[in-house]
Scaffold this motif. Sequence first.
Motif, PDB file in Angstrom:
ATOM      1  N   TRP A 137       3.279 -20.696 -20.163  1.00 47.56           N
ATOM      2  CA  TRP A 137       3.374 -19.234 -20.101  1.00 47.56           C
ATOM      3  C   TRP A 137       3.860 -18.781 -18.728  1.00 47.56           C
ATOM      4  N   ALA A 138       3.294 -19.367 -17.677  1.00 50.60           N
ATOM      5  CA  ALA A 138       3.654 -18.971 -16.312  1.00 50.60           C
ATOM      6  C   ALA A 138       5.126 -19.217 -16.043  1.00 50.60           C
ATOM      7  N   ILE A 139       5.638 -20.349 -16.514  1.00 45.76           N
ATOM      8  CA  ILE A 139       7.063 -20.641 -16.343  1.00 45.76           C
ATOM      9  C   ILE A 139       7.898 -19.666 -17.157  1.00 45.76           C
ATOM     10  N   HIS A 176      -2.827 -12.258 -10.686  1.00 43.46           N
ATOM     11  CA  HIS A 176      -3.236 -13.004  -9.498  1.00 43.46           C
ATOM     12  C   HIS A 176      -4.410 -13.944  -9.684  1.00 43.46           C
ATOM     13  N   HIS A 177      -5.417 -13.558 -10.442  1.00 45.14           N
ATOM     14  CA  HIS A 177      -6.660 -14.331 -10.402  1.00 45.14           C
ATOM     15  C   HIS A 177      -7.070 -14.844 -11.770  1.00 45.14           C
ATOM     16  N   GLY A 178      -6.215 -15.638 -12.390  1.00 40.89           N
ATOM     17  CA  GLY A 178      -6.586 -16.225 -13.662  1.00 40.89           C
ATOM     18  C   GLY A 178      -7.553 -17.390 -13.493  1.00 40.89           C
ATOM     19  N   SER A 179      -8.356 -17.651 -14.516  1.00 38.55           N
ATOM     20  CA  SER A 179      -9.287 -18.782 -14.530  1.00 38.55           C
ATOM     21  C   SER A 179      -9.881 -18.864 -15.934  1.00 38.55           C
ATOM     22  N   LEU A 209      -6.819 -16.221 -19.580  1.00 35.54           N
ATOM     23  CA  LEU A 209      -5.737 -16.137 -18.598  1.00 35.54           C
ATOM     24  C   LEU A 209      -5.933 -17.207 -17.520  1.00 35.54           C
ATOM     25  N   MET A 210      -5.485 -18.411 -17.815  1.00 34.39           N
ATOM     26  CA  MET A 210      -5.660 -19.519 -16.877  1.00 34.39           C
ATOM     27  C   MET A 210      -4.671 -19.466 -15.715  1.00 34.39           C
ATOM     28  N   TYR A 211      -3.428 -19.097 -15.993  1.00 37.97           N
ATOM     29  CA  TYR A 211      -2.370 -19.139 -14.980  1.00 37.97           C
ATOM     30  C   TYR A 211      -1.825 -17.740 -14.729  1.00 37.97           C
ATOM     31  N   PRO A 212      -2.247 -17.080 -13.656  1.00 41.28           N
ATOM     32  CA  PRO A 212      -1.680 -15.782 -13.311  1.00 41.28           C
ATOM     33  C   PRO A 212      -0.250 -15.966 -12.829  1.00 41.28           C
ATOM     34  N   PHE A 213       0.636 -15.058 -13.215  1.00 38.17           N
ATOM     35  CA  PHE A 213       2.056 -15.326 -13.003  1.00 38.17           C
ATOM     36  C   PHE A 213       2.550 -15.114 -11.574  1.00 38.17           C
ATOM     37  N   LEU A 214       1.912 -14.246 -10.794  1.00 43.93           N
ATOM     38  CA  LEU A 214       2.491 -13.868  -9.501  1.00 43.93           C
ATOM     39  C   LEU A 214       2.670 -15.045  -8.540  1.00 43.93           C
ATOM     40  N   PRO A 215       1.630 -15.831  -8.218  1.00 49.55           N
ATOM     41  CA  PRO A 215       1.855 -16.936  -7.282  1.00 49.55           C
ATOM     42  C   PRO A 215       2.803 -17.993  -7.834  1.00 49.55           C
ATOM     43  N   TRP A 216       2.776 -18.222  -9.161  1.00 47.08           N
ATOM     44  CA  TRP A 216       3.685 -19.207  -9.749  1.00 47.08           C
ATOM     45  C   TRP A 216       5.124 -18.699  -9.707  1.00 47.08           C
ATOM     46  N   LEU A 217       5.311 -17.398  -9.866  1.00 51.07           N
ATOM     47  CA  LEU A 217       6.645 -16.810  -9.726  1.00 51.07           C
ATOM     48  C   LEU A 217       7.175 -17.037  -8.315  1.00 51.07           C
ATOM     49  N   GLY A 218       6.317 -16.794  -7.313  1.00 50.67           N
ATOM     50  CA  GLY A 218       6.739 -17.017  -5.929  1.00 50.67           C
ATOM     51  C   GLY A 218       7.183 -18.443  -5.695  1.00 50.67           C
ATOM     52  N   TYR A 260      -6.636 -22.192  -9.199  1.00 53.19           N
ATOM     53  CA  TYR A 260      -6.677 -21.021 -10.087  1.00 53.19           C
ATOM     54  C   TYR A 260      -7.156 -19.795  -9.318  1.00 53.19           C
ATOM     55  N   PRO A 261      -6.274 -19.027  -8.695  1.00 51.22           N
ATOM     56  CA  PRO A 261      -4.815 -19.204  -8.655  1.00 51.22           C
ATOM     57  C   PRO A 261      -4.402 -20.201  -7.570  1.00 51.22           C
ATOM     58  N   PRO A 262      -3.153 -20.682  -7.596  1.00 52.55           N
ATOM     59  CA  PRO A 262      -2.710 -21.647  -6.592  1.00 52.55           C
ATOM     60  C   PRO A 262      -2.648 -21.010  -5.210  1.00 52.55           C
ATOM     61  N   SER A 263      -3.452 -21.511  -4.304  1.00 55.53           N
ATOM     62  CA  SER A 263      -3.497 -20.933  -2.965  1.00 55.53           C
ATOM     63  C   SER A 263      -2.298 -21.395  -2.135  1.00 55.53           C
ATOM     64  N   LEU A 264      -2.089 -20.751  -1.012  1.00 50.62           N
ATOM     65  CA  LEU A 264      -1.029 -21.146  -0.088  1.00 50.62           C
ATOM     66  C   LEU A 264      -1.218 -22.592   0.351  1.00 50.62           C
ATOM     67  N   LEU A 265      -2.452 -22.981   0.642  1.00 57.23           N
ATOM     68  CA  LEU A 265      -2.715 -24.350   1.073  1.00 57.23           C
ATOM     69  C   LEU A 265      -2.468 -25.339  -0.060  1.00 57.23           C
TER      70      LEU A 265
END
Length: 398
Positions: free
Chosen positions: A123-125, A176-179, A194-203, A273-278
């Motif tokens: 979904w995120a992709i 932003h904050h799926g889980s 909503l496991m994968y929020p789209f915003l960080p994956w879009l970035g 979840y969500p994927p952090s910068l680190l």
Amino acid sequence: MKTITKPRIESIDILRGIVMVIMALDHTRDFFHVTAWTDDPLNLQTTTPALFFTRLITHFCAPIFVFLSGTSIFLQSQRKTSNELFKFLIIRGLWLIFMEVTFVTFAIAFDIYFQLIVLQVIWAIGISMIIMAFLLKTSYRFILIIGLVIVLGHNLLDILEAAPDFKGGFWWDISHHGSFSAMYPISEGHTLVLMYPFLPWLGLMLLGYCFGMFFTNKYIQSQRKNLFIKIGLGMLAFFIVLRASNLYGDPFPWTQQDTAIKTMLSFLKINKYPPSLLYMSLTIGMAILALAFLEKIKNGFAAFFRTFGRVAFFYYLIHWFVLHSLVLLYFLANGHNQKMADELLQTVPQKYVVPADGLSLPSVYLIWIAVIIALFPLCKWYDKYKTTHPEKWWLSYL
């Protein structure tokens, strides 16, 4: 006017294949491991180093796959017109979302009633591709800036989430904050997770698109290798320094533990979840380092993983059915019945998985290896079929 069609970049296919194979290990663990649905493999109080690292290495799969999806879009932009690419991304994105809520959801749950619909990486992709279709109407520089702003800045939203009275809601969770806790009823008897929020994956996809520039004729292989080593090491150094500071980049700081190994595990326990910068810095840094050394590899190892990488979505769909069919056989062999399976869906999203009734970690690895070996001939056949039937346009969507 179209540019001349270029051959596929094998290093990308090899790396994609490696992460797809590793991904199946995590899903095998979800289906078969004894503590898969009773404990978190990253729980420092109960995990073991072997279980922790089994989960940690699979952390690399989703971000690398999303990043390389962006790179593939850039490479397609070199051989498709802007209108062709726009149409492809819209259709492909909608198709992926449709497949997520139908085919993938059923393969994961084996529930014909679709009581749970889980939005995961496909979904995120898909939604990111749709957004990218419009962003490609802008400029490379604009896409790069937007990607950097999202990836570097989205953890600022953690500050808002940390407030005691914070309430996110649907749009916050989906962006932003799926889980697994982000569950929303969509109709009677049906819940959206909503496991994968789209915003960080879009970035991350946007940065992957910009990364595709390094695979153009502007860079020869030796230049590309040197750049990838510098970028990869730089990202890993960035991860170590920022993680050590505990100032920013992940919602959960690392802490000193009662043993050195647990302290190291705490340092490496980064948020997906969500994927952090680190999280993205570590995983993509390692991916870029890998690409530096995969480009010239020509051997059986490369050929094996390249096969999976060339038919990644096909393999992704099939492996869910294989794993769930195997766990169904295990479920029946243990004397369980359909009534129990229906009741299980009230506690776990995967039908026929009985919490605390699984196998040891070595057994999980054996099943994983067997599944990969069994799927290789099928993936090799499909790769050959797809390559020899370019006139079948629909194959590009599978």
